[in-house]
Design a protein around this motif. Structure first.
Motif, mmCIF file in Angstrom:
data_model
loop_
_atom_site.group_PDB
_atom_site.id
_atom_site.type_symbol
_atom_site.label_atom_id
_atom_site.label_comp_id
_atom_site.label_asym_id
_atom_site.label_seq_id
_atom_site.Cartn_x
_atom_site.Cartn_y
_atom_site.Cartn_z
ATOM 1 N N GLU A 123 30.842 37.556 38.770
ATOM 2 C CA GLU A 123 29.933 36.484 38.344
ATOM 3 C C GLU A 123 28.963 36.953 37.272
ATOM 4 N N VAL A 124 28.500 38.180 37.374
ATOM 5 C CA VAL A 124 27.585 38.717 36.371
ATOM 6 C C VAL A 124 28.341 39.158 35.121
ATOM 7 N N ALA A 125 29.512 39.770 35.318
ATOM 8 C CA ALA A 125 30.262 40.335 34.189
ATOM 9 C C ALA A 125 30.839 39.262 33.281
ATOM 10 N N GLY A 126 31.240 38.120 33.846
ATOM 11 C CA GLY A 126 31.907 37.095 33.057
ATOM 12 C C GLY A 126 31.137 36.661 31.828
ATOM 13 N N PRO A 127 29.883 36.191 31.992
ATOM 14 C CA PRO A 127 29.115 35.760 30.818
ATOM 15 C C PRO A 127 28.821 36.892 29.824
ATOM 16 N N LEU A 128 28.899 38.142 30.274
ATOM 17 C CA LEU A 128 28.665 39.278 29.385
ATOM 18 C C LEU A 128 29.939 39.693 28.643
ATOM 19 N N GLY A 129 31.049 39.039 28.961
ATOM 20 C CA GLY A 129 32.316 39.407 28.335
ATOM 21 C C GLY A 129 32.871 40.720 28.843
ATOM 22 N N LEU A 130 32.522 41.069 30.081
ATOM 23 C CA LEU A 130 32.950 42.337 30.656
ATOM 24 C C LEU A 130 33.927 42.113 31.797
ATOM 25 N N GLY A 131 34.725 43.114 32.063
ATOM 26 C CA GLY A 131 35.568 43.160 33.241
ATOM 27 C C GLY A 131 35.451 44.527 33.875
ATOM 28 N N PHE A 132 35.970 44.669 35.108
ATOM 29 C CA PHE A 132 35.933 45.948 35.814
ATOM 30 C C PHE A 132 37.277 46.195 36.476
ATOM 31 N N ALA A 133 37.776 47.419 36.302
ATOM 32 C CA ALA A 133 39.087 47.781 36.830
ATOM 33 C C ALA A 133 38.988 49.078 37.621
ATOM 34 N N PRO A 134 39.385 49.067 38.907
ATOM 35 C CA PRO A 134 39.386 50.304 39.704
ATOM 36 C C PRO A 134 40.669 51.099 39.462
ATOM 37 N N LEU A 135 40.562 52.134 38.677
ATOM 38 C CA LEU A 135 41.667 53.038 38.352
ATOM 39 C C LEU A 135 41.156 54.466 38.468
ATOM 40 N N GLY A 136 42.038 55.422 38.739
ATOM 41 C CA GLY A 136 41.589 56.784 38.979
ATOM 42 C C GLY A 136 41.132 57.533 37.742
ATOM 43 N N PHE A 137 41.707 57.206 36.582
ATOM 44 C CA PHE A 137 41.335 57.874 35.327
ATOM 45 C C PHE A 137 41.379 56.820 34.232
ATOM 46 N N HIS A 138 40.446 56.895 33.274
ATOM 47 C CA HIS A 138 40.403 55.881 32.220
ATOM 48 C C HIS A 138 41.706 55.929 31.415
ATOM 49 N N PRO A 139 42.412 54.797 31.323
ATOM 50 C CA PRO A 139 43.742 54.826 30.695
ATOM 51 C C PRO A 139 43.747 54.860 29.178
ATOM 52 N N LEU A 140 42.602 54.579 28.545
ATOM 53 C CA LEU A 140 42.587 54.487 27.087
ATOM 54 C C LEU A 140 41.594 55.427 26.413
ATOM 55 N N ALA A 141 40.369 55.474 26.876
ATOM 56 C CA ALA A 141 39.279 56.107 26.138
ATOM 57 C C ALA A 141 39.391 57.633 26.113
ATOM 58 N N THR A 142 39.032 58.219 24.987
ATOM 59 C CA THR A 142 38.862 59.662 24.907
ATOM 60 C C THR A 142 37.524 60.029 25.540
ATOM 61 N N ARG A 143 37.347 61.297 25.769
ATOM 62 C CA ARG A 143 36.066 61.753 26.324
ATOM 63 C C ARG A 143 34.920 61.351 25.400
ATOM 64 N N GLU A 144 35.141 61.465 24.093
ATOM 65 C CA GLU A 144 34.088 61.178 23.118
ATOM 66 C C GLU A 144 33.759 59.685 23.056
ATOM 67 N N GLN A 145 34.683 58.834 23.456
ATOM 68 C CA GLN A 145 34.451 57.392 23.393
ATOM 69 C C GLN A 145 33.702 56.857 24.610
#
Length: 448
Positions: A123-145
């Motif tokens: 409910e809070v994330a929607g209007p902010l254009g955010l989502g949340f995904a429970p995964l063990g390791f970030h699938p896309l971002a580099t450490r620097e990102q």
């Protein structure tokens, strides 16, 4: 990682106080509860990038959740967590959003708490254009990102981690876990529960493996998060051999923790860098020049214990730390697994009998195998998949003995045990087929 607790200024005058701190967690069976903590990655829905603290990111999430009765926790004026009753929301270094749930009596309550939290987050994330995904390791971002959250302790850890391991910063920034906190009755019960849960933690890591991607491609592991923990900081991680030694108990564990290097102490809202100093040296006054002449308190000890990252952490309860974050049904399945094994006497004895012949060396070798092999790893000549069938049967019987109908929460693990296919394997199959090799599609499917 938890939000900082209230400081206890009681001076430490003897080592017995430290053992007594752990012993104070002992509870009658009727008071045993279930605590579940789980983390998830935020992402911007327009470009899938990790949201910063501000603007329009993690700070806004924390502020938005106050509409549901959460009270802010501040660090140098910045909201870095929330509190509501016995539950809290905290931030991992890269903005991973963590619910530290209240101590609850049943797994049904755990399921409902998780569902309520995820609903509030959406409910809070929607209007902010955010989502949340429970995964063990970030699938896309580099450490620097990955962004860094404005928590004082993280600045100290950020500098220290590269001195003691190669993947500590990845642990901080790019991993998410689900953890289970369970009570013990007395010292003997703590020891038995700790030994069973340390022995079976690699199995839990395999069963809940959910991190097969990194930086947009398969990473060669079923749980890269599991691999990260093998190269983070050997002084405070893994399977401590002391737990399996004759005579082990609260005093022996406290003595072991005394030699774990510290990260920090806090005085009057200020973090003092203590990185690399064993708590024993602090207690004996051998680090006064680096620590502004401060002397050790029980509050310092409580904070220090939170920086011990063994696969099962002893606090005033036992914290199971081996699993990747996963889909909501698995967030309840993990506490079901451990409650079934450890909250029924017959189940606990059966689990201890099954694992008693495994040496520490074998367990450590298994822990190293699991990240890549998951349920195909072996111990004592048996595949973990076969061991899992026996362990799951014990856990199911343990839950049935509670008489609350909680065994249904183990159902999501049945297919994993039957097929050997983890959440990670299913994502890899989606990557090779429906996604056409596009890892970014995982966010839409994994969003909680």
């Amino acid at each position: 990682m938890s939000n900082p607790g209230e400081s206890d200024p009681t001076p430490i005058t003897s080592a017995r106080q430290l053992a007594g701190w752990f012993a104070a967690g002992s509870k009658q069976r009727a008071q045993w509860r279930i605590g579940t903590e789980h983390e998830k990655f935020g992402f911007r829905r327009d470009d899938l990038s990790p949201p910063p603290y501000e603007p329009g990111g993690i700070r806004a999430m924390l502020e938005g959740l106050t509409a549901f009765g959460w009270e802010p926790i501040l660090d140098r004026g910045n909201p870095i967590g929330l509190k509501r009753g016995e539950a809290s929301v905290s931030l991992e270094p890269g903005g991973q959003f963590e619910l530290s749930g209240a101590p609850l009596a049943t797994l049904h309550e755990v399921r409902d708490e998780i569902a309520d939290h995820l609903r509030e987050v959406r409910e809070v994330a929607g209007p902010l254009g955010l989502g949340f995904a429970p995964l063990g390791f970030h699938p896309l971002a580099t450490r620097e990102q990955m962004p860094w959250m404005p928590k004082g302790r993280y600045a100290i850890m950020r500098e220290y981690m590269p001195r003691v391991g190669h993947m500590g910063l990845d642990m901080m920034l790019r991993t998410c876990t689900v953890q289970v906190n369970l009570d013990f009755g007395d010292e003997a019960d703590m020891v038995e529960k700790l030994r069973v849960s340390l022995a079976l933690q690699p199995l839990a890591t395999a069963l809940f493996a959910n991190s097969p991607f990194a930086e947009g491609k398969p990473n060669g592991y079923r749980t890269l998060r599991g691999k990260v923990w093998t190269d983070t900081d050997p002084d405070r991680t893994g399977i401590p051999a002391v737990a399996f030694e004759d005579g082990f108990g609260f005093e022996r564990f406290a003595d072991w923790v005394l030699d774990v290097p510290m990260y920090f102490i806090m005085r009057e809202g200020r973090w003092i860098d203590a990185a690399g100093i064993p708590f024993r040296a602090f207690l004996e006054g051998k680090a006064a020049d680096r620590l502004d002449g401060e002397t050790a308190t029980m509050g310092d000890w409580a904070d220090h214990v939170t920086t011990v990252f063994t696969d099962v952490r002893v606090k005033r309860f036992l914290e199971m730390r081996g699993a990747d974050a996963g889909a909501p049904v698995y967030l309840t399945a993990l506490p079901a697994f451990w409650v079934g094994l450890l909250y029924d006497d017959a189940a606990q004895k059966a689990a201890r009998a099954l694992t008693k012949g495994w040496s520490v060396d074998e367990l450590r070798a298994l822990r190293d195998m699991v990240p890549a092999q998951a349920l195909q790893a072996t111990i004592g000549g048996r595949r973990l998949q076969d061991v899992a069938r026996d362990v799951l049967a014990i856990a199911r019987d343990g839950l049935k003995a509670r008489g609350l109908g909680e065994e249904i929460h183990l159902d999501p693990i049945d297919a994993i045990v039957a097929t050997g296919q983890t959440q990670a394997d299913r994502w890899l199959e989606r990557h090779a087929t429906a996604w056409g090799g596009d890892v970014s599609k995982i966010f839409a499917e994994a969003a909680a």
